[in-house]
Motif scaffolding. Structure first.
Motif, PDB file in Angstrom:
ATOM      1  N   ALA A  74      36.230  50.590  53.491  1.00 42.20           N
ATOM      2  CA  ALA A  74      34.930  49.967  53.326  1.00 42.20           C
ATOM      3  C   ALA A  74      34.432  49.568  54.696  1.00 42.20           C
ATOM      4  O   ALA A  74      35.221  49.362  55.614  1.00 42.20           O
ATOM      5  CB  ALA A  74      35.031  48.736  52.417  1.00 42.20           C
ATOM      6  N   GLU A  83      32.431  38.033  47.876  1.00 37.80           N
ATOM      7  CA  GLU A  83      33.253  39.160  48.293  1.00 37.80           C
ATOM      8  C   GLU A  83      34.637  38.684  48.728  1.00 37.80           C
ATOM      9  O   GLU A  83      34.805  37.558  49.192  1.00 37.80           O
ATOM     10  CB  GLU A  83      32.608  39.906  49.462  1.00 37.80           C
ATOM     11  CG  GLU A  83      31.316  40.598  49.114  1.00 37.80           C
ATOM     12  CD  GLU A  83      30.784  41.388  50.301  1.00 37.80           C
ATOM     13  OE1 GLU A  83      29.780  42.101  50.122  1.00 37.80           O
ATOM     14  OE2 GLU A  83      31.365  41.287  51.395  1.00 37.80           O
ATOM     15  N   SER A 138      38.103  40.525  50.907  1.00 42.57           N
ATOM     16  CA  SER A 138      38.660  41.687  51.588  1.00 42.57           C
ATOM     17  C   SER A 138      40.134  41.817  51.227  1.00 42.57           C
ATOM     18  O   SER A 138      40.831  40.813  51.054  1.00 42.57           O
ATOM     19  CB  SER A 138      38.504  41.543  53.105  1.00 42.57           C
ATOM     20  OG  SER A 138      39.175  40.390  53.573  1.00 42.57           O
ATOM     21  N   SER A 140      38.019  48.834  41.180  1.00 41.45           N
ATOM     22  CA  SER A 140      36.834  48.899  42.017  1.00 41.45           C
ATOM     23  C   SER A 140      35.925  50.058  41.603  1.00 41.45           C
ATOM     24  O   SER A 140      34.713  49.879  41.431  1.00 41.45           O
ATOM     25  CB  SER A 140      37.248  49.048  43.480  1.00 41.45           C
ATOM     26  OG  SER A 140      36.120  49.129  44.325  1.00 41.45           O
ATOM     27  N   GLY A 143      34.049  49.574  38.280  1.00 37.60           N
ATOM     28  CA  GLY A 143      33.164  48.424  38.185  1.00 37.60           C
ATOM     29  C   GLY A 143      33.772  47.189  37.549  1.00 37.60           C
ATOM     30  O   GLY A 143      33.047  46.268  37.155  1.00 37.60           O
ATOM     31  N   PHE A 186      35.752  44.858  38.955  1.00 37.39           N
ATOM     32  CA  PHE A 186      35.565  43.681  39.805  1.00 37.39           C
ATOM     33  C   PHE A 186      34.126  43.179  39.711  1.00 37.39           C
ATOM     34  O   PHE A 186      33.876  41.973  39.664  1.00 37.39           O
ATOM     35  CB  PHE A 186      35.917  44.004  41.249  1.00 37.39           C
ATOM     36  CG  PHE A 186      37.386  44.146  41.518  1.00 37.39           C
ATOM     37  CD1 PHE A 186      38.284  43.167  41.117  1.00 37.39           C
ATOM     38  CD2 PHE A 186      37.878  45.256  42.179  1.00 37.39           C
ATOM     39  CE1 PHE A 186      39.646  43.289  41.362  1.00 37.39           C
ATOM     40  CE2 PHE A 186      39.232  45.398  42.432  1.00 37.39           C
ATOM     41  CZ  PHE A 186      40.127  44.415  42.016  1.00 37.39           C
ATOM     42  N   GLU A 187      33.185  44.100  39.689  1.00 35.53           N
ATOM     43  CA  GLU A 187      31.781  43.690  39.594  1.00 35.53           C
ATOM     44  C   GLU A 187      31.531  42.940  38.302  1.00 35.53           C
ATOM     45  O   GLU A 187      30.794  41.947  38.287  1.00 35.53           O
ATOM     46  CB  GLU A 187      30.877  44.920  39.693  1.00 35.53           C
ATOM     47  CG  GLU A 187      30.825  45.537  41.080  1.00 35.53           C
ATOM     48  CD  GLU A 187      29.815  46.658  41.185  1.00 35.53           C
ATOM     49  OE1 GLU A 187      29.031  46.832  40.226  1.00 35.53           O
ATOM     50  OE2 GLU A 187      29.820  47.360  42.209  1.00 35.53           O
ATOM     51  N   LEU A 233      32.509  39.998  41.404  1.00 34.93           N
ATOM     52  CA  LEU A 233      33.138  40.084  42.710  1.00 34.93           C
ATOM     53  C   LEU A 233      32.923  41.464  43.324  1.00 34.93           C
ATOM     54  O   LEU A 233      32.912  42.476  42.619  1.00 34.93           O
ATOM     55  CB  LEU A 233      34.653  39.830  42.566  1.00 34.93           C
ATOM     56  CG  LEU A 233      35.504  39.888  43.832  1.00 34.93           C
ATOM     57  CD1 LEU A 233      35.176  38.720  44.747  1.00 34.93           C
ATOM     58  CD2 LEU A 233      36.982  39.883  43.464  1.00 34.93           C
ATOM     59  N   ARG A 234      32.771  41.473  44.634  1.00 30.97           N
ATOM     60  CA  ARG A 234      32.836  42.711  45.403  1.00 30.97           C
ATOM     61  C   ARG A 234      34.106  42.685  46.237  1.00 30.97           C
ATOM     62  O   ARG A 234      34.448  41.663  46.824  1.00 30.97           O
ATOM     63  CB  ARG A 234      31.617  42.864  46.330  1.00 30.97           C
ATOM     64  CG  ARG A 234      30.301  43.063  45.584  1.00 30.97           C
ATOM     65  CD  ARG A 234      29.157  43.224  46.570  1.00 30.97           C
ATOM     66  NE  ARG A 234      29.356  44.386  47.424  1.00 30.97           N
ATOM     67  CZ  ARG A 234      28.650  44.637  48.532  1.00 30.97           C
ATOM     68  NH1 ARG A 234      27.719  43.775  48.926  1.00 30.97           N
ATOM     69  NH2 ARG A 234      28.871  45.721  49.236  1.00 30.97           N
ATOM     70  N   VAL A 235      34.820  43.826  46.276  1.00 27.67           N
ATOM     71  CA  VAL A 235      36.088  43.908  47.004  1.00 27.67           C
ATOM     72  C   VAL A 235      35.974  44.945  48.102  1.00 27.67           C
ATOM     73  O   VAL A 235      35.562  46.083  47.860  1.00 27.67           O
ATOM     74  CB  VAL A 235      37.251  44.264  46.052  1.00 27.67           C
ATOM     75  CG1 VAL A 235      38.541  44.452  46.835  1.00 27.67           C
ATOM     76  CG2 VAL A 235      37.426  43.162  45.001  1.00 27.67           C
ATOM     77  N   ARG A 236      36.320  44.532  49.315  1.00 30.18           N
ATOM     78  CA  ARG A 236      36.333  45.428  50.478  1.00 30.18           C
ATOM     79  C   ARG A 236      37.788  45.741  50.825  1.00 30.18           C
ATOM     80  O   ARG A 236      38.581  44.835  51.032  1.00 30.18           O
ATOM     81  CB  ARG A 236      35.652  44.760  51.678  1.00 30.18           C
ATOM     82  CG  ARG A 236      34.229  44.289  51.407  1.00 30.18           C
ATOM     83  CD  ARG A 236      33.260  45.434  51.473  1.00 30.18           C
ATOM     84  NE  ARG A 236      31.878  44.991  51.380  1.00 30.18           N
ATOM     85  CZ  ARG A 236      30.835  45.777  51.516  1.00 30.18           C
ATOM     86  NH1 ARG A 236      31.014  47.059  51.788  1.00 30.18           N
ATOM     87  NH2 ARG A 236      29.607  45.307  51.402  1.00 30.18           N
ATOM     88  N   TYR A 264      39.092  38.118  41.088  1.00 32.78           N
ATOM     89  CA  TYR A 264      39.936  39.246  41.501  1.00 32.78           C
ATOM     90  C   TYR A 264      41.022  39.501  40.449  1.00 32.78           C
ATOM     91  O   TYR A 264      41.258  40.654  40.056  1.00 32.78           O
ATOM     92  CB  TYR A 264      40.572  38.947  42.852  1.00 32.78           C
ATOM     93  CG  TYR A 264      41.449  40.066  43.358  1.00 32.78           C
ATOM     94  CD1 TYR A 264      40.905  41.173  44.006  1.00 32.78           C
ATOM     95  CD2 TYR A 264      42.827  40.023  43.173  1.00 32.78           C
ATOM     96  CE1 TYR A 264      41.707  42.206  44.462  1.00 32.78           C
ATOM     97  CE2 TYR A 264      43.647  41.055  43.622  1.00 32.78           C
ATOM     98  CZ  TYR A 264      43.080  42.136  44.263  1.00 32.78           C
ATOM     99  OH  TYR A 264      43.886  43.167  44.694  1.00 32.78           O
TER     100      TYR A 264
END
Length: 391
Positions: free
Chosen positions: A64, A73, A75, A93, A96, A98-99, A103-106, A295
């Motif tokens: 990412a 978010e 990481s 991820s 979708g 996590f969304e 949450l967004r995961v990098r 998460y």
């Protein structure tokens, strides 16, 4: 015992290099410990992967554009870019999950087996890896806690050359003790003293009544799966321990056989061994609790989906492992579909088994044993995964 590292040349399979390994050198990277800023730390971490790629190992990929946590978010960091060991996170991820948890995961990868130094220095919010690696630094009073699990099979497999297995009169179906005895005198590749593959070979040798320090040669190999295969092809190794698909390739194309396929036929005591967890610093626990619960929700959804809708996970995996040949993919999928936990909640027994391996490692490296007071609650903070499961 001979422990001189082998630096085998990488080989290319089907036009691509592949490595599913997660386990690497147990020593902490001193360069990263000296990094003066979070940004410098991440650059140093990724630079190590670049060196590994130049040596022919699987490329260290930044998955990412940013590993810096922002609002909403987190990481995460893992040893390799793509592996069945991390697939629950990647599946969550990509689908979708996590969304849906808010949450967004990098995600980023280093191509190093041990990365607790990067976690402690703030280069990532969450680190994926083996529990024993976290426990090793926890007993040194470093502020790390594990928050959830993903893989409950010791998914590093032992393969040896077929002629050696035939000479010893063993197959994959043989008694574990007999298979352990078959390792006497062999040159066996690992990813470093004290790392997961090294520990597993020692464990099975002891099942066969052997002394790993006297009755075999454990050879550290740098360069991941391609280097292991090249070393076997060049007759530098008689076998090795590494995860799928490298072990599958050794069986399909390099004259090896499985001695221990740990996902389908492990020693009985390791049938439920917690192998991959998510860990965080105590500062992240204090500052990002809501995001950590999100998460854990995403991971829980992924694990449930893998169990309930394996066909969808297979279709996703086929696309995710782009370039893997069909026959190898089918073998690899069968060998890995059952390595995932039903839920991300660890147990006391998981902790106890990991403690056994940790104590063996500390004895091997002449370090003091864990304090008698060190317990499950010192290793784990279950608030977030329990909140996720209730939700």
């Amino acid at each position: 015992m001979t422990r001189q590292p082998v630096r085998a040349c990488a080989i290319r399979i089907g036009g691509r290099q592949r490595d599913g390994s997660s386990d690497g050198e147990p020593e902490m990277d001193r360069t990263l410990e000296m990094a003066k800023s979070r940004r410098a730390m991440l650059r140093a971490t990724l630079a190590v992967g670049g060196v590994a790629a130049m040596q022919g190992a699987a490329s260290a990929l930044l998955l990412a554009p940013s590993a810096r946590a922002q609002t909403g978010e987190l990481s995460t960091l893992r040893a390799t870019a793509k592996s069945w060991l991390w697939a629950a996170e990647d599946y969550a991820s990509s689908r979708g999950m996590f969304e849906r948890a808010g949450l967004r995961v990098r995600m980023a990868a280093t191509e190093r087996g041990v990365n607790q130094d990067a976690l402690l220095a703030g280069a990532t919010d969450i680190l994926l890896g083996a529990p024993t690696q976290n426990m090793r630094v926890q007993i040194r009073r470093q502020p790390i806690k594990m928050i959830c699990g993903m893989v409950n099979k010791y998914a590093s497999n032992i393969v040896i050359k077929k002629e050696l297995a035939d000479r010893a009169g063993v197959t994959e179906a043989s008694d574990p003790a007999a298979k352990g005895r078959a390792l006497r005198g062999l040159r066996l590749g690992t990813t470093g003293v004290g790392a997961g593959p090294d520990q597993l070979i020692r464990y099975v040798m002891r099942l066969g009544g052997l002394d790993p320090d006297r009755d075999g040669q454990l050879v550290p190999v740098r360069g991941g799966g391609p280097a292991m295969l090249a070393a076997m092809q060049n007759n530098q190794l008689d076998g090795f321990c590494l995860s799928s698909p490298t072990s599958d390739l050794a069986v399909q194309r390099f004259g090896a056989v499985y001695l221990f396929n740990m996902s389908t036929n492990p020693p009985p005591a390791l049938a439920d061994y917690l192998y991959i967890t998510a860990s965080v610093t105590e500062r992240t626990l204090r500052e990002k609790g809501e995001l950590l619960t999100a998460y854990c929700k995403g991971v829980a959804m992924a694990l449930e989906a893998i169990k309930k809708t394996p066909d969808d996970f297979k279709a996703w995996s086929k696309e995710w492992f782009t370039g893997m040949e069909d026959q190898l993919f089918e073998t690899s999928f069968v060998n890995n579909i059952d390595i995932y936990m039903a839920t991300p909640v660890p147990t006391q027994r998981h902790f106890e088994l990991n403690m056994e391996f940790l104590k063996d490692e500390l004895r091997l490296t002449n370090q003091p044993p864990p304090p008698e007071s060190y317990a499950f609650g010192d290793a784990w903070d279950l608030r977030f995964v329990e909140a996720a499961m209730k939700a």
